[in-house]
Design a protein around this motif. Structure first.
Motif, short mmCIF file in Angstrom:
data_model
loop_
_atom_site.label_atom_id
_atom_site.label_comp_id
_atom_site.label_asym_id
_atom_site.label_seq_id
_atom_site.Cartn_x
_atom_site.Cartn_y
_atom_site.Cartn_z
N UNK A 134 14.60 -14.09 20.91
CA UNK A 134 13.36 -13.44 21.26
C UNK A 134 12.59 -13.13 19.96
N UNK A 135 11.29 -13.46 19.93
CA UNK A 135 10.51 -13.22 18.71
C UNK A 135 10.25 -11.74 18.49
N UNK A 136 10.11 -11.39 17.22
CA UNK A 136 9.82 -10.00 16.86
C UNK A 136 8.32 -9.81 16.88
N UNK A 137 7.88 -8.76 17.53
CA UNK A 137 6.46 -8.45 17.60
C UNK A 137 6.23 -7.08 16.96
N UNK A 138 5.43 -7.05 15.91
CA UNK A 138 5.13 -5.80 15.22
C UNK A 138 3.94 -5.13 15.87
N UNK A 139 4.02 -3.82 16.01
CA UNK A 139 2.95 -3.04 16.63
C UNK A 139 2.49 -2.01 15.62
N UNK A 140 1.18 -1.87 15.50
CA UNK A 140 0.63 -0.85 14.61
C UNK A 140 -0.07 -1.47 13.42
N UNK A 141 -0.51 -0.62 12.55
CA UNK A 141 -1.27 -1.04 11.38
C UNK A 141 -0.32 -1.56 10.29
N UNK A 142 -0.66 -2.68 9.72
CA UNK A 142 0.12 -3.19 8.60
C UNK A 142 -0.52 -2.71 7.30
N UNK A 143 0.29 -2.53 6.27
CA UNK A 143 -0.23 -2.05 5.00
C UNK A 143 0.15 -3.04 3.89
N UNK A 144 -0.62 -3.00 2.82
CA UNK A 144 -0.38 -3.88 1.68
C UNK A 144 0.23 -3.12 0.51
N UNK A 145 0.71 -1.92 0.74
CA UNK A 145 1.26 -1.11 -0.34
C UNK A 145 2.59 -1.68 -0.81
N UNK A 146 2.81 -1.62 -2.11
CA UNK A 146 4.11 -1.95 -2.67
C UNK A 146 4.32 -1.05 -3.88
N UNK A 147 5.40 -0.32 -3.85
CA UNK A 147 5.68 0.62 -4.92
C UNK A 147 6.28 1.88 -4.35
N UNK A 148 6.10 2.98 -5.09
CA UNK A 148 6.66 4.27 -4.70
C UNK A 148 5.54 5.29 -4.55
N UNK A 149 5.88 6.39 -3.89
CA UNK A 149 4.90 7.49 -3.82
C UNK A 149 4.86 8.17 -5.18
N UNK A 150 3.81 8.91 -5.41
CA UNK A 150 3.66 9.58 -6.70
C UNK A 150 4.76 10.63 -6.90
N UNK A 151 5.19 11.28 -5.80
CA UNK A 151 6.26 12.26 -5.92
C UNK A 151 7.58 11.61 -6.30
N UNK A 152 7.86 10.43 -5.75
CA UNK A 152 9.11 9.73 -6.10
C UNK A 152 9.14 9.39 -7.59
N UNK A 153 8.01 9.04 -8.14
CA UNK A 153 7.95 8.68 -9.57
C UNK A 153 8.03 9.92 -10.44
N UNK A 154 7.16 10.89 -10.18
CA UNK A 154 7.05 12.07 -11.05
C UNK A 154 8.25 13.00 -10.93
N UNK A 155 8.87 13.07 -9.75
CA UNK A 155 10.00 13.94 -9.55
C UNK A 155 11.23 13.52 -10.35
N UNK A 156 11.30 12.27 -10.78
CA UNK A 156 12.45 11.77 -11.53
C UNK A 156 12.20 11.73 -13.03
N UNK A 157 11.02 12.17 -13.48
CA UNK A 157 10.70 12.12 -14.91
C UNK A 157 10.82 13.50 -15.55
N UNK A 158 11.10 13.49 -16.83
CA UNK A 158 11.16 14.73 -17.60
C UNK A 158 9.77 15.36 -17.63
N UNK A 159 9.71 16.66 -17.42
CA UNK A 159 8.45 17.42 -17.42
C UNK A 159 7.47 16.86 -16.37
N UNK A 160 8.01 16.33 -15.29
CA UNK A 160 7.23 15.74 -14.19
C UNK A 160 6.27 14.65 -14.68
#
Length: 188
Positions: free
Chosen positions: A1-27
């Motif tokens: 059975x084929x997979x059917x995606x529902x909803x809005x597709x996005x072109x984002x690739x990467x991390x959220x700003x919190x994921x990046x800054x939360x792992x760095x020294x002095x944010x």
């Protein structure tokens, strides 16, 4: 059975700003972060982290309640640096950010083409036909010399805009089309 995606597709690739800054020294204050969506431009677009303020984690952990962070940054968009610090909060949840490594910061920030080409827009345009007819009649009643009335255009401008109004006798590079259509009467 084929997979059917529902909803809005996005072109984002990467991390959220919190994921990046939360792992760095002095944010990550002083570090450069770029958004993948702006990679399509030939000029560099990035943000330099100046101050980070964390916000409480949402009480309910659902996919819609992604962790946000309040950040003040020096924003550079298409090679042009913003004169003031910019506060970012609304877009920080998007998983579209990447950290620029320290060894690549200098090369990434280099702008080979700093020249900005402005689109020159017309300063005036003609009035709509009915309004033009009313203005001409008013000029005739006052005994003034009847000439083609022109409407002065006012443009909203921000620091990122790549257009400007024509100055003096300068010829505009962009022309607006008048789409008033065919007049119903011959007088218009």
């Amino acid at each position: 059975m084929p997979i059917k995606y529902i909803g809005k597709s996005i072109d984002f690739k990467g991390k959220t700003l919190w994921e990046i800054l939360g792992n760095l020294k002095n944010f990550g204050v002083g570090r450069l972060v770029a958004r993948n969506m702006f990679e399509r431009y030939p000029e560099p677009s990035y943000i330099k982290i100046m101050k980070v303020e964390t916000v409480p984690n949402p009480e309910t952990n659902t996919p819609d309640d992604v962790r946000k962070v309040r950040v003040w940054v020096e924003k550079t968009f298409r090679g042009r640096k913003s004169p003031e610090l910019v506060e970012m909060f609304a877009n920080t949840y998007k998983a579209d950010y990447k950290l620029i490594p320290k060894c690549e910061e200098e090369d990434y920030c280099r702008c080979d083409n700093p020249k900005v080409e402005y689109k020159v827009l017309p300063r005036t345009t003609s009035f709509p036909p009915l309004l033009r007819e009313l203005i001409v009649r008013e000029m005739k009643e006052k005994g003034e010399v009847v000439e083609e009335p022109q409407l002065t255009i006012v443009y909203n401008k921000n620091e990122d805009s790549r257009y400007r109004a024509a100055e003096g006798d300068e010829v505009p590079t962009v022309a607006f089309q008048e789409s008033f259509g065919k007049a119903v009467t011959s007088t218009l």
